[in-house]
Design a protein around this motif. Structure first.
Motif, PDB file in Angstrom:
ATOM      1  N   ALA A 198     -92.445 -91.236 -30.627  1.00  0.00           N
ATOM      2  CA  ALA A 198     -93.441 -90.967 -29.577  1.00  0.00           C
ATOM      3  C   ALA A 198     -93.889 -92.278 -28.929  1.00  0.00           C
ATOM      4  CB  ALA A 198     -94.634 -90.218 -30.159  1.00  0.00           C
ATOM      5  N   ALA A 199     -94.086 -93.303 -29.773  1.00  0.00           N
ATOM      6  CA  ALA A 199     -94.498 -94.615 -29.246  1.00  0.00           C
ATOM      7  C   ALA A 199     -93.440 -95.153 -28.286  1.00  0.00           C
ATOM      8  CB  ALA A 199     -94.730 -95.598 -30.397  1.00  0.00           C
ATOM      9  N   ALA A 200     -92.173 -94.989 -28.661  1.00  0.00           N
ATOM     10  CA  ALA A 200     -91.093 -95.470 -27.796  1.00  0.00           C
ATOM     11  C   ALA A 200     -91.094 -94.741 -26.450  1.00  0.00           C
ATOM     12  CB  ALA A 200     -89.741 -95.288 -28.496  1.00  0.00           C
ATOM     13  N   ARG A 208     -93.666 -90.427 -35.147  1.00  0.00           N
ATOM     14  CA  ARG A 208     -94.675 -91.123 -34.333  1.00  0.00           C
ATOM     15  C   ARG A 208     -94.113 -92.390 -33.697  1.00  0.00           C
ATOM     16  NH1 ARG A 208     -99.262 -91.860 -38.523  1.00  0.00           N
ATOM     17  NH2 ARG A 208     -97.451 -92.805 -39.495  1.00  0.00           N
ATOM     18  N   LEU A 209     -93.106 -92.993 -34.377  1.00  0.00           N
ATOM     19  CA  LEU A 209     -92.467 -94.165 -33.778  1.00  0.00           C
ATOM     20  C   LEU A 209     -91.681 -93.755 -32.537  1.00  0.00           C
ATOM     21  CD1 LEU A 209     -91.157 -96.016 -36.961  1.00  0.00           C
ATOM     22  CD2 LEU A 209     -93.085 -96.658 -35.515  1.00  0.00           C
ATOM     23  N   PRO A 267     -81.140 -96.581 -35.651  1.00  0.00           N
ATOM     24  CA  PRO A 267     -81.291 -97.722 -36.569  1.00  0.00           C
ATOM     25  C   PRO A 267     -82.090 -97.372 -37.824  1.00  0.00           C
ATOM     26  CG  PRO A 267     -81.828 -98.380 -34.326  1.00  0.00           C
ATOM     27  CD  PRO A 267     -81.630 -96.899 -34.306  1.00  0.00           C
ATOM     28  N   LEU A 268     -83.099 -96.508 -37.679  1.00  0.00           N
ATOM     29  CA  LEU A 268     -83.909 -96.152 -38.839  1.00  0.00           C
ATOM     30  C   LEU A 268     -83.159 -95.198 -39.773  1.00  0.00           C
ATOM     31  CD1 LEU A 268     -87.414 -95.707 -37.179  1.00  0.00           C
ATOM     32  CD2 LEU A 268     -86.631 -97.586 -38.606  1.00  0.00           C
ATOM     33  N   GLY A 326     -90.668-101.506 -43.216  1.00  0.00           N
ATOM     34  CA  GLY A 326     -91.794-102.233 -42.629  1.00  0.00           C
ATOM     35  C   GLY A 326     -92.934-102.359 -43.620  1.00  0.00           C
ATOM     36  N   ASP A 359     -82.349 -92.672 -25.137  1.00  0.00           N
ATOM     37  CA  ASP A 359     -82.648 -94.088 -25.370  1.00  0.00           C
ATOM     38  C   ASP A 359     -83.408 -94.244 -26.690  1.00  0.00           C
ATOM     39  OD1 ASP A 359     -83.184 -96.749 -25.094  1.00  0.00           O
ATOM     40  OD2 ASP A 359     -84.340 -96.592 -23.243  1.00  0.00           O
ATOM     41  N   VAL A 360     -84.388 -93.384 -26.913  1.00  0.00           N
ATOM     42  CA  VAL A 360     -85.178 -93.414 -28.151  1.00  0.00           C
ATOM     43  C   VAL A 360     -84.267 -93.168 -29.350  1.00  0.00           C
ATOM     44  CG1 VAL A 360     -86.998 -92.280 -29.479  1.00  0.00           C
ATOM     45  CG2 VAL A 360     -87.309 -92.667 -27.026  1.00  0.00           C
ATOM     46  N   ALA A 398     -83.448-103.457 -46.198  1.00  0.00           N
ATOM     47  CA  ALA A 398     -84.308-104.634 -46.145  1.00  0.00           C
ATOM     48  C   ALA A 398     -84.670-104.969 -44.706  1.00  0.00           C
ATOM     49  CB  ALA A 398     -83.603-105.820 -46.813  1.00  0.00           C
ATOM     50  N   ARG A 399     -83.723-104.751 -43.821  1.00  0.00           N
ATOM     51  CA  ARG A 399     -83.980-105.015 -42.394  1.00  0.00           C
ATOM     52  C   ARG A 399     -84.983-104.028 -41.814  1.00  0.00           C
ATOM     53  NH1 ARG A 399     -80.438-107.339 -38.555  1.00  0.00           N
ATOM     54  NH2 ARG A 399     -81.004-105.595 -37.255  1.00  0.00           N
ATOM     55  N   ILE A 400     -84.958-102.819 -42.310  1.00  0.00           N
ATOM     56  CA  ILE A 400     -85.727-101.744 -41.693  1.00  0.00           C
ATOM     57  C   ILE A 400     -87.117-101.595 -42.260  1.00  0.00           C
ATOM     58  CG2 ILE A 400     -85.866 -99.224 -41.599  1.00  0.00           C
ATOM     59  CD1 ILE A 400     -82.786 -99.360 -41.181  1.00  0.00           C
ATOM     60  N   THR A 459     -82.119 -96.367 -29.883  1.00  0.00           N
ATOM     61  CA  THR A 459     -82.793 -97.627 -30.218  1.00  0.00           C
ATOM     62  C   THR A 459     -83.806 -97.502 -31.348  1.00  0.00           C
ATOM     63  OG1 THR A 459     -84.462 -97.237 -28.504  1.00  0.00           O
ATOM     64  CG2 THR A 459     -82.551 -98.555 -27.887  1.00  0.00           C
ATOM     65  N   VAL A 460     -84.243 -96.300 -31.652  1.00  0.00           N
ATOM     66  CA  VAL A 460     -85.233 -96.140 -32.722  1.00  0.00           C
ATOM     67  C   VAL A 460     -84.704 -95.248 -33.847  1.00  0.00           C
ATOM     68  CG1 VAL A 460     -87.557 -95.349 -33.323  1.00  0.00           C
ATOM     69  CG2 VAL A 460     -87.170 -96.514 -31.142  1.00  0.00           C
TER      70      VAL A 460
END
Lengths: 230, 374
Positions: A125-127, A122-123, A144-145, A230, A136-137, A226-228, A140-141
């Motif tokens: 999709a939001a991107a 869903r993240l 990193p995850l 949420g 790009d998604v 820790a960075r990731i 950038t998404v």
């Protein structure tokens, strides 16, 4: 353990080089395969999955032998490589790296695939709705995850490569300074009369190396997570 | 102008939605849970591909199965605020906000970073991570992120559903400001009538995957045939009224609407302010003559137009008060005792306190000005 002997240093440096190249080579390929398996349905997916996992269940000697058959001077791939590029892999440190990479591959793919499957679609999709194209998604998404999973995969691969023995000795043989990595050196010592002390020192060195790799990856993975989270 | 005609089958569930409406102000997409609202919005956004149909926003065709046209979501320029926020956990609030903005070519940027940060009050949050935000803050950031992508239309899918009442009250004024200050068309998905009454001008009513009705909010909420969909508990009329004056002595405010005058507890609003009221059917009693010696402050003469066909002890009636529709809920026994029938002239007795505080949202934040008295 006072001062390393030249033989130990040689084996250590070679092991690190082989393991590093093994990971560098299999990381992008493994990520692509992991992505295919995690995100796509296609004909032959089961077969691909089985082939990727084969080195995990086959005796390493068999993998090494198959590599030799395939990539030896007389083998179909080996012949082509030699004629086109003048490259011959058996009995070279590059061959040792390849053998290690093949053995480490399933572990890396499994870790990265699991991590990719855990990414919240869903993240992504939001991107897309925010104007990002699929690639790009991914950069950038998704990437990193997935980073902690990729790191864990890389470490597993690195550790597996450091310890690789059966496929390496079969495909690349046990040549001092070229393919005699730490496990092979250790094996050689056990075959040499009076080599017990040397074998023990090499064993200790292997343990230290593995612990160090584990510590570095634990630390990095925790920071990444820790960075990731949420 | 939003023109939608889409079909989609998802297992046993089928969405077959056709409607078109103006996109000025807020269009509410209303329906019970499972009516297909989110499915429809996902098709608008391009996240779900319809089996067949056409989607056109302000003249731009986004999807047309006959022409084989399917604009990918990243090129539709529709801002989407999800129920659960969907902030990127690995990015700071600032990076979340600029994610869409950085992907808009500078020439097309009408909405700027500082503007949104100020509007939504995000200054203090910029360096924080999404995990350190409260639910309300997350939704504010999600709203800002969608806006900064400079969309031609904003889709809000139940953006308040996951929030408690105080958090809802925190977000609603911001949505009102978007509507009033940015003039950006908004499709607002909700199953909560109070939110819709407060925000929307137009309503699209969905049920079981189909669009049952489209039109001005006041009109749809006063239609008896749609009552099973708009909900019995929520039954009520939405009126537009104007502040006429203040009664300082008793702390009351006088309002006028098509059907006459109303007294409500004091509103700190200037004379002439237009606002929206909601009067619930259960808060109106009926009398055949203008009652004398009663505590009801408001008695509005009406004509009975329609009588609901419900079984059970209670019946809803639609009243015509000088052109404005009112609803009253009375017992079946009273209905017969008073001999009410379409055409009967009655007085609608409205308790001053029954005017829905939540509905006074037309002018910015008016809900907060109403002093609540019994």
């Amino acid at each position: 353990m006072p001062g390393f002997s030249p033989l130990e240093l040689e084996a250590l440096a070679l092991s690190l080089r082989v393991a590093l190249w093994s990971v560098l080579f299999s990381l992008p390929v493994g990520l692509f395969i992991a992505w295919l398996l995690a995100r796509h349905e296609f004909f032959g997916k089961g077969a691909l999955n089985a082939v990727v996992h084969l080195p995990l269940v086959l005796p390493p000697v068999v993998v090494g032998y198959l590599l030799l058959v395939l990539l030896g001077r007389e083998g179909p791939l080996g012949q082509a490589l030699y004629r086109l590029f003048g490259v011959s892999l058996p009995f070279t440190w590059q061959g040792a790296a390849l053998a290690a990479a093949v053995m480490a591959f399933p572990l890396m793919v499994r870790a990265m695939r699991l991590s990719l499957e855990n990414v919240d679609r869903r993240l992504e999709a939001a991107a897309r709705t925010l104007g990002a194209r699929p690639f790009d998604v991914f950069v950038t998404v998704t990437l990193p995850l997935t980073a902690p999973g990729i790191l864990v995969g890389a470490l597993l691969g690195f550790a597996r490569s450091l310890g690789e023995f059966g496929a390496t000795i079969t495909f690349a043989a046990n040549i001092p300074g070229e393919t005699r990595t730490l496990p092979l050196a250790l094996f050689s010592m056990t075959q040499t009369p009076g080599g017990e002390t040397q074998a023990l020192r090499l064993a200790a060195l292997s343990v230290l190396l593995s612990l160090a790799a584990l510590a570095v990856s634990e630390y990095t993975a925790r920071r990444l997570r820790a960075r990731i989270d949420g | 102008m939003l023109e939608v005609a889409v079909e989609k089958r998802l297992g046993a569930f089928r969405v077959d939605a056709k409607f078109s409406c103006e996109t000025s102000g807020i269009v509410a997409l209303f329906g019970r849970s499972g009516a297909g609202k989110t499915t429809l919005v996902n098709m608008l956004a391009g996240l779900l591909r319809p089996d067949a149909g056409r989607i056109v926003v302000d003249g731009t065709v986004l999807f047309d199965s006959e022409r084989g046209l399917d604009v990918p979501p990243e090129r539709r320029r529709l801002g989407y605020v999800f129920q659960e926020g969907r902030l990127f956990p690995h990015l700071s609030v600032r990076a979340n906000l600029t994610y869409g903005l950085r992907r808009v070519v500078p020439a097309e940027r009408r909405i700027e970073f500082d503007q949104i940060v100020a509007l939504l009050g995000l200054e203090a949050l910029l360096e924080r991570r999404p995990r350190d935000l409260s639910g309300g803050e997350k939704q504010r950031v999600a709203l800002g992120r969608a806006l900064l992508a400079n969309p031609r239309l904003l889709l809000l899918d139940e953006p308040l559903a996951a929030l408690d009442q105080p958090r809802k009250e925190e977000i609603l004024p911001f949505i009102e400001r978007l509507r009033d200050e940015f003039a950006i068309p908004i499709v607002y998905v909700s199953h909560a009538m109070p939110e819709i009454v407060r925000l929307a001008d137009t309503m699209v009513l969905m049920s079981e995957g189909r669009v049952e009705a489209v039109g001005p909010l006041d009109e749809l909420t006063s239609r008896l045939d749609l009552r099973p969909l708009t909900g019995r508990y929520e039954a009520g009329a939405v009126l537009t009224a104007r502040v006429e004056g203040q009664d300082e002595a008793f702390a009351l405010t006088e309002l006028s609407f098509a059907g006459g005058r109303l007294l409500v507890p004091r509103l700190e609003l200037p004379r002439g302010t237009e606002l929206r009221l909601r009067i619930r059917a259960r808060d109106i009693a009926l009398a055949l003559e203008r009652p004398q010696r009663t505590s009801f402050l408001n008695a509005v003469p009406c004509i009975v137009r329609d009588i609901g066909a419900e079984d059970g002890p209670l019946v809803d009636l639609r009243l015509d008060a000088g052109g404005a529709a009112l609803w009253a809920r009375v017992t079946r026994r009273s209905l017969e005792a008073l001999g009410l029938a379409p055409g009967t002239a009655v007085y609608a007795l409205i308790k001053a306190v029954s005017i829905d505080r939540y509905s006074l949202g037309r002018s910015s934040g008016a809900g907060r000005f109403l002093s609540e008295t019994e």
